[in-house]
Scaffold this motif. Sequence first.
Motif, mmCIF file in Angstrom:
data_model
loop_
_atom_site.group_PDB
_atom_site.id
_atom_site.type_symbol
_atom_site.label_atom_id
_atom_site.label_comp_id
_atom_site.label_asym_id
_atom_site.label_seq_id
_atom_site.Cartn_x
_atom_site.Cartn_y
_atom_site.Cartn_z
ATOM 1 N N PRO A 50 37.460 48.257 32.876
ATOM 2 C CA PRO A 50 38.652 48.699 32.138
ATOM 3 C C PRO A 50 38.281 49.279 30.784
ATOM 4 O O PRO A 50 37.358 48.798 30.114
ATOM 5 N N GLY A 51 38.978 50.335 30.392
ATOM 6 C CA GLY A 51 38.740 50.937 29.087
ATOM 7 C C GLY A 51 37.341 51.517 28.987
ATOM 8 O O GLY A 51 36.779 52.044 29.944
ATOM 9 N N ASP A 52 36.771 51.387 27.796
ATOM 10 C CA ASP A 52 35.411 51.884 27.557
ATOM 11 C C ASP A 52 34.465 50.731 27.258
ATOM 12 O O ASP A 52 33.498 50.883 26.511
ATOM 13 N N SER A 53 34.731 49.557 27.855
ATOM 14 C CA SER A 53 33.949 48.366 27.528
ATOM 15 C C SER A 53 32.501 48.477 27.972
ATOM 16 O O SER A 53 31.611 47.904 27.348
ATOM 17 N N ASP A 54 32.235 49.195 29.057
ATOM 18 C CA ASP A 54 30.868 49.287 29.585
ATOM 19 C C ASP A 54 30.735 50.605 30.334
ATOM 20 O O ASP A 54 30.693 50.631 31.568
ATOM 21 N N PRO A 55 30.657 51.726 29.601
ATOM 22 C CA PRO A 55 30.720 53.048 30.250
ATOM 23 C C PRO A 55 29.585 53.314 31.222
ATOM 24 O O PRO A 55 29.705 54.162 32.098
ATOM 25 N N GLY A 56 28.471 52.625 31.114
ATOM 26 C CA GLY A 56 27.336 52.880 31.996
ATOM 27 C C GLY A 56 27.406 52.152 33.318
ATOM 28 O O GLY A 56 26.499 52.277 34.141
ATOM 29 N N THR A 57 28.477 51.379 33.550
ATOM 30 C CA THR A 57 28.574 50.562 34.759
ATOM 31 C C THR A 57 29.608 51.124 35.724
ATOM 32 O O THR A 57 30.706 51.506 35.319
ATOM 33 N N SER A 58 29.235 51.177 36.984
ATOM 34 C CA SER A 58 30.194 51.476 38.040
ATOM 35 C C SER A 58 29.758 50.733 39.293
ATOM 36 O O SER A 58 28.572 50.419 39.464
ATOM 37 N N VAL A 59 30.718 50.425 40.150
ATOM 38 C CA VAL A 59 30.465 49.629 41.346
ATOM 39 C C VAL A 59 31.008 50.380 42.550
ATOM 40 O O VAL A 59 32.174 50.778 42.568
ATOM 41 N N LEU A 60 30.153 50.579 43.537
ATOM 42 C CA LEU A 60 30.551 51.270 44.749
ATOM 43 C C LEU A 60 30.848 50.222 45.820
ATOM 44 O O LEU A 60 29.978 49.442 46.208
ATOM 45 N N VAL A 61 32.090 50.191 46.304
ATOM 46 C CA VAL A 61 32.529 49.173 47.265
ATOM 47 C C VAL A 61 32.926 49.851 48.569
ATOM 48 O O VAL A 61 33.814 50.712 48.580
ATOM 49 N N GLY A 66 31.907 47.377 58.330
ATOM 50 C CA GLY A 66 31.404 47.938 59.570
ATOM 51 C C GLY A 66 30.467 49.115 59.407
ATOM 52 O O GLY A 66 29.914 49.605 60.389
ATOM 53 N N PHE A 67 30.266 49.595 58.170
ATOM 54 C CA PHE A 67 29.385 50.741 57.958
ATOM 55 C C PHE A 67 27.923 50.287 57.894
ATOM 56 O O PHE A 67 27.619 49.180 57.445
ATOM 57 N N ASP A 68 27.010 51.176 58.293
ATOM 58 C CA ASP A 68 25.595 50.823 58.327
ATOM 59 C C ASP A 68 25.052 50.452 56.951
ATOM 60 O O ASP A 68 24.168 49.604 56.825
ATOM 61 N N ASP A 69 25.565 51.117 55.915
ATOM 62 C CA ASP A 69 25.044 50.871 54.569
ATOM 63 C C ASP A 69 25.907 49.890 53.774
ATOM 64 O O ASP A 69 25.745 49.766 52.556
ATOM 65 N N ALA A 70 26.833 49.174 54.443
ATOM 66 C CA ALA A 70 27.761 48.291 53.724
ATOM 67 C C ALA A 70 27.030 47.213 52.942
ATOM 68 O O ALA A 70 27.310 46.984 51.754
ATOM 69 N N VAL A 71 26.077 46.526 53.574
ATOM 70 C CA VAL A 71 25.378 45.439 52.892
ATOM 71 C C VAL A 71 24.557 45.981 51.724
ATOM 72 O O VAL A 71 24.495 45.363 50.647
ATOM 73 N N ASP A 72 23.925 47.159 51.911
ATOM 74 C CA ASP A 72 23.154 47.748 50.813
ATOM 75 C C ASP A 72 24.063 48.082 49.627
ATOM 76 O O ASP A 72 23.707 47.850 48.468
ATOM 77 N N LEU A 73 25.232 48.649 49.922
ATOM 78 C CA LEU A 73 26.170 48.966 48.838
ATOM 79 C C LEU A 73 26.663 47.704 48.141
ATOM 80 O O LEU A 73 26.797 47.674 46.904
ATOM 81 N N LEU A 74 26.925 46.658 48.902
ATOM 82 C CA LEU A 74 27.388 45.400 48.302
ATOM 83 C C LEU A 74 26.279 44.761 47.473
ATOM 84 O O LEU A 74 26.549 44.162 46.421
ATOM 85 N N ALA A 75 25.017 44.890 47.936
ATOM 86 C CA ALA A 75 23.895 44.366 47.145
ATOM 87 C C ALA A 75 23.808 45.110 45.819
ATOM 88 O O ALA A 75 23.587 44.496 44.751
ATOM 89 N N ASP A 76 23.980 46.439 45.848
ATOM 90 C CA ASP A 76 23.969 47.215 44.605
ATOM 91 C C ASP A 76 25.130 46.821 43.703
ATOM 92 O O ASP A 76 24.988 46.748 42.469
ATOM 93 N N ALA A 77 26.292 46.547 44.308
ATOM 94 C CA ALA A 77 27.472 46.162 43.524
ATOM 95 C C ALA A 77 27.248 44.818 42.834
ATOM 96 O O ALA A 77 27.574 44.645 41.649
ATOM 97 N N VAL A 78 26.695 43.848 43.569
ATOM 98 C CA VAL A 78 26.423 42.534 42.983
ATOM 99 C C VAL A 78 25.421 42.661 41.840
ATOM 100 O O VAL A 78 25.585 42.045 40.770
#
Length: 385
Positions: A50-61, A66-78
Motif C-alpha cells: 500500500p502507498g509508497d511504503s516499499d516501492p521495490g517490492t512486488s509479489v506475483l501470485v 494448477g499451473f506448472d510454475d505455481a510453486v515457483d511463483l509462490l516460493a518467490d512471493a514468500v
Amino acid sequence: MTGTRMSEDGAPALPDPAAVDPAVLATLLARHGWVRRGGPTARYGRWTPPGDSDPGTSVLVPAGGGFDDAVDLLADAVTALSRSHTPSARSILLALTVPGDEIQWRREQPGVPGAVTWEGEERLHEAARAMLSAAAKAARTRAAYFGARLDGWAGDFVQRALVVGPAAAGGLTAYTPAPEGRGAVTTLVRALEAMRDAVDYRRVSGGLEAFENAVQSGVSRELVEAVQQLVRGATAAQVSVAWSAAVGTPGGFGDRRIALEFSPGDLPALEEAAELLERIEPAVAVTVVGVVVRLKRGGPAGPGSVRLRVLSGAEVAEVKVRLDDRGYRLAAEAHLTGVPVRVAGRLERRGGFRKLARPHDLELVRLEDAERERLLKTLGEGDPD
C-alpha cells in the motif's frame, strides 16, 4: 499460550510454498491493503504494498495451484515478503505459517513512542490470556461470573492458541485454531461489542443495566477484568480480530478486520460492572461426586473441613466442604479406603465457586475393584503434592 516455530536466526519460520493456497495469499494481501496491478486475470496477479511504503517490492501470485510454475511463483512471493520492509508483510507470512483466526491486542503507553515497559509487556500477556479464557468459558455457557468453573476447559483452549513473537511494541498477536476454536472467538467479538455499548450507555444514562443484558452476549466479570487489565496504565487499548483466510468468514460477520477500542476513561464503568456481575450471579445447587484429598479439623472430634477433587456434578476441579462430626468421620473413611463420596449442597460465588455450602446427603460411592484402582492411579498422577 504457546509460541510459534522459529528459524535459526530467531525469525518465524517461513511457510512451505507448496502448502500455500494462492487464493488465501491473495485474500491476505488484499486484507492488508496491498494493490493488485495488471497481469492476465486467468494466470496471475502482481501485488504491490500500500502507498509508497516499499516501492521495490512486488509479489506475483498465481490464480490457482494448477499451473506448472505455481510453486515457483509462490516460493518467490514468500521470499519477497520475507525481505519486504512493509510491516504487513510479516503479518501475511505469519497468517500463512500459523493458520487460524488472528487476534491482536495493543496498548498505547505514555512516554517514549514505541517503547514498552516490562510491567506493560507482562500486563499485555496477562490480559490476553484472561480474555481468551473468559471467551472460552462464555462460549460453553453464559454466566455473569464464572470463578473457578470451567477453568480446565478454558485452560485447554488458551494452550492451543499460538502466540507469534516477539510482539511488536505495545502489541501481541495470537492465532486460535479454526474452525474448531471459532466459537470462542465469535463469542469474544460479540461480548466486546456488547461491553463497548454498555460502557457508552453507562456514561450517557448512568445505568448499569446494559451490562446485565450483555451477559447473554458473553460478557462476564472475568472478561470485564481482562479489559481493565489491558487498559490500566495505558493511554488507549485496542482488540482486533481478523478471520482465518483459509477457513473463511463465519456467518453473521463481514470479512473486514474487527477493531474495538477502550480507554482509561472507561475504567470507572468497568469497575462498577465487575462488582455488579459478581453480585448478580447466584449460588448453584449441585450434587457432587468427588474424592477426598484433604481433611482438617482442630481436634479428635467435632466438625472439620475436607477438600474434594470433583469427578462429576460441578464444573470445578476441587471444592471445600465444612462437615459436622458424623460427616467428617464418613469422609475420613472414604479417604482411607479410596472410595469417592457423593454430597449435595450449594456452590457459593464467594471464593470463586470453590466452596460447597449447606452440605447434606453425604454418602460413600462404592466402586468395583478395577475401577477403584484406576481412580487411585489417576489421582496419584494428577496430585502435585
